[in-house]
Design an enzyme around this catalytic site. Structure first.
Site, PDB file in Angstrom:
ATOM      1  N   ASP A   9       0.471  -1.781  -0.365  1.00 51.43           N
ATOM      2  CA  ASP A   9      -0.106   0.005  -0.197  1.00 51.43           C
ATOM      3  C   ASP A   9       1.015   1.234  -0.345  1.00 51.43           C
ATOM      4  O   ASP A   9       0.848   2.593  -0.909  1.00 51.43           O
ATOM      5  CB  ASP A   9      -0.570  -0.108   0.809  1.00 51.43           C
ATOM      6  N   HIS A  45      -6.009   8.552   5.969  1.00 58.62           N
ATOM      7  CA  HIS A  45      -5.564   7.651   6.630  1.00 58.62           C
ATOM      8  C   HIS A  45      -4.727   7.897   7.221  1.00 58.62           C
ATOM      9  O   HIS A  45      -4.119   7.371   8.323  1.00 58.62           O
ATOM     10  CB  HIS A  45      -5.301   6.988   5.548  1.00 58.62           C
ATOM     11  N   ASP A  47     -15.540  10.440   0.731  1.00 61.06           N
ATOM     12  CA  ASP A  47     -14.494   9.531   0.631  1.00 61.06           C
ATOM     13  C   ASP A  47     -15.384   8.039   0.408  1.00 61.06           C
ATOM     14  O   ASP A  47     -16.010   7.922   2.060  1.00 61.06           O
ATOM     15  CB  ASP A  47     -12.969   9.444   1.230  1.00 61.06           C
ATOM     16  N   GLY A  76      -3.052   3.797   3.643  1.00 58.69           N
ATOM     17  CA  GLY A  76      -4.269   3.391   2.730  1.00 58.69           C
ATOM     18  C   GLY A  76      -3.861   4.604   1.928  1.00 58.69           C
ATOM     19  O   GLY A  76      -3.908   5.611   1.777  1.00 58.69           O
ATOM     20  N   ASP A 107     -13.438   7.718  -4.865  1.00 56.24           N
ATOM     21  CA  ASP A 107     -13.768   6.539  -4.630  1.00 56.24           C
ATOM     22  C   ASP A 107     -15.161   5.508  -4.760  1.00 56.24           C
ATOM     23  O   ASP A 107     -15.357   4.271  -4.996  1.00 56.24           O
ATOM     24  CB  ASP A 107     -13.312   6.227  -4.178  1.00 56.24           C
TER      25      ASP A 107
HETATM   26 ZN   LIG Z   1     -10.769   6.298  -0.111  1.00 54.00          ZN
END
Ligand SMILES: [Zn+2]
Ligand SMILES: [Zn+2]
Lengths: 384, 213
Positions: free
Chosen positions: A92, A134, A170, A142, A259
């Site tokens: 990630d 995040h 988000d 993230g 997203d």
């Molecule tokens: Zn997101």
């Protein structure tokens, strides 16, 4: 001058890149800016250059050791020993040469936007590269190295003594920002997201309402997987106005990850561009109604960089600048990018409308119950 | 796990006018401790074994052989009923039952009683529950129910350097299969899911873009 809006951007943002195989693709900013320009929505006079954040500014919300670890890893392009404990060097959050500088510039962009609005130079400012919600005090998470939002909010608090309302739409819970202000009654965090039951990061339940003096100042609206526009919009319209009116912010900071779109590969929400046109409109209205228009917006998640991100963020900027989005995507944009796109590019800014999801009725019902529980908590806080 | 996964769908109910002796007989016969009370299809109350014990004098008076059965359920039932929704996570249902000190929750959807979830149901599913203590995503894989499967999937995950927060196994609907449920410390499951699919296993969560929508 009532609606003067700044677009904080630098092509150098492209340096915040985890490589071509990684889902967080810096090219999305280039695609977005190019679409805005070809639509005639962005003038050179709108653009403000970001200044990189200093280590002292980063340390407003990050630990010294964490910043030092990012810096050291960034110099060699390899995780230094112990970096894994900070969430660095994973699939990630891989380490790359210059990552400290790249991430500092993103934070600087959001700080610049906050400064432009708080100082009164602009009414609204968009830090399109920001939104890394995040990251924690000493964790990369993230795809987020430094939490530009939390640093900018802390800066606003300390330098201007303002009460900040943070709104995060988000698809993932805005966990980093929430935990960094969890016991702070001067910062309201509101996150509307896909439930953490399945999706990363796994938090953001209604009962996460804040701690100590900050109890009641964290608001979470976890929506069901496969939630569609109507239910998403209903939840926002029911929750945001009363929660913000109750808090009376001096400034609004909002995160605009897109997203949750049906075509985004990382989440299970089933939204269309309609939702992403509505979110900035609603926040824009609230900013003028509650805090003389003072509004700082940032980008966020968005992993379908061809079909979704440029269109969603065209609406975001158009709303801030009070310009109207043309229905048809300009041919020169499509012609320029089609050869590089793995998918057919959209021809219109709106979506045609997707077939309904299977359990629409139950999902809407469940989301209404969730909203009622959120609002029930608000009433209790007022009474208490 | 959701309430609908563990609830009893075939719910025994009574009406407000049902006599308390008949209600007691149903509980004894079906070995249950709660009866939702329906009037015209709507949930109007709930009566438990405990409520009937509290009304012992009425029960003794009414239920002797040959006695006149005078007391309907509506006299002893509780009218304030806490309910659950089929899509509630079971931990939420457990919290309500724990806080309110109640033994069951009727499950209501679209204004209709569709099931009931009891403490017994919750205890049974407790072993299947997993906590979320680190930022993580849920991955569900269906595998044949035989030795070595967990190790195989875990090996595919290990190759990506992704930490496993928790894992549990559940029976699958298909005979001879089981489900492995992981919380993985990554925001993006696609590569791991791709590898697992390529190795011939079925991913039941997350759905691909084409599935279920
Ligand atoms: Zn997101
Ligand atoms: Zn305005």
């Amino acid at each position: 001058m009532k609606h003067r809006a700044a677009f904080v951007y630098s092509p150098a943002y492209a340096a915040y890149s985890f490589g071509t195989e990684h889902p967080f693709n810096a090219r999305r900013l280039e695609l977005t800016v190019d679409l805005l320009q070809s639509m005639g929505l962005l003038y050179p006079s709108d653009v403000e250059e970001p200044r990189p954040a200093t280590p002292e500014q980063l340390e407003l919300k990050h630990s010294k050791q964490y910043v030092a670890t990012v810096e050291a890893s960034s110099r060699t392009g390899r995780p230094v020993p112990g970096a894994a404990e900070y969430g660095l060097g994973t699939e990630d959050n891989p380490v790359f040469p210059g990552m400290h500088e790249a991430a500092s510039l993103i934070v600087g962009g959001t700080l610049t936007a906050a400064e432009l609005v708080a100082s009164g130079r602009y009414t609204h400012a968009l830090s399109i590269g920001g939104g890394l919600h995040h990251a924690g005090a000493d964790t990369a998470s993230g795809f987020c190295i430094y939490n530009d939002i939390a640093v900018a909010i802390e800066h606003l608090k300390r330098s201007y003594g303002v009460r900040v309302a943070y709104i995060d739409t988000d698809a993932h819970h805005g966990d980093g920002v929430q935990w960094l202000f969890y016991s702070d009654p001067e910062v309201l965090t509101v996150s509307v997201h896909e439930t953490g039951r399945y999706l990363f990061p796994g938090t953001g339940y209604v009962e996460e309402r804040g701690a100590g003096a900050g109890y009641g100042y964290s608001v979470n609206v976890p929506l069901e997987a496969f939630t569609e526009d109507d239910s998403f919009i209903e939840a926002l319209e029911k929750v945001l106005p009363p929660v913000l009116e109750d808090f009376r912010p001096d400034i609004i900071v909002s995160q605009h990850g897109c997203d949750g779109h049906r075509l985004d590969p990382l989440t299970d929400l089933c939204l269309s561009i309609r939702s992403y046109a509505l979110v900035p409109r609603l926040i824009h209205e609230l900013a003028h109604a509650l805090c003389d228009g003072r509004w700082v917006a940032v980008g966020g998640g968005g992993y379908n960089i061809w079909s979704v991100v440029p269109r969603a963020w065209a609406y975001l900027w158009a709303s801030m600048a009070e310009r109207s989005v043309p229905e048809v995507i300009p041919h020169n944009w499509s012609a320029k990018w089609a050869p590089r796109s793995p998918v057919p590019l959209p021809q219109r800014v709106t979506d045609e409308g997707f077939p309904p999801v299977r359990r629409r009725r139950e999902i809407e019902e469940k989301n209404r119950i969730t909203v009622a529980r959120v609002l029930g908590g608000l009433v209790r806080r007022r009474q208490g | 796990m959701l309430v609908e996964d563990i609830m009893t769908r075939d719910v025994e109910t009574v009406s407000p006018s049902t006599n308390i002796c008949d209600a007691l007989a149903i509980m004894e016969e079906r070995r249950i401790r709660h009866l939702p009370v329906l009037a015209g299809g709507a949930l109007v109350g709930i009566v438990s074994e405990g409520d009937l014990k509290e009304a012992q004098s009425l029960v003794i008076r009414d239920c002797r052989e040959g006695a006149e059965r005078r007391t309907p359920v509506e006299v002893v039932m509780r009218r304030r009923v806490f309910t659950a929704h089929p899509l509630d996570p079971i931990e939420e249902a457990a919290l309500v039952m724990y806080r309110r000190r109640i033994g069951c929750l009727p499950v209501v959807s679209g204004g209709e009683l569709v099931g009931i979830v009891t403490q017994t149901d919750l205890i049974r599913s407790l072993v299947e529950l997993m906590g979320v203590n680190r930022s993580s995503s849920r991955l569900e894989v269906q595998v044949p129910d035989r030795p070595g499967m967990l190790a195989q999937i875990a090996e595919l995950i290990r190759k990506h350097g992704v930490n496993i927060s928790s894992v549990l196994t559940l029976p699958a609907e298909e005979a001879g299969e089981k489900k492995l449920v992981f919380r993985l410390q990554t925001i993006d499951l696609r590569r791991i899911a791709g590898d697992i699919r390529e190795a011939g296993y079925r991913i039941t969560w997350p759905p691909t873009l084409d599935e279920t929508r």
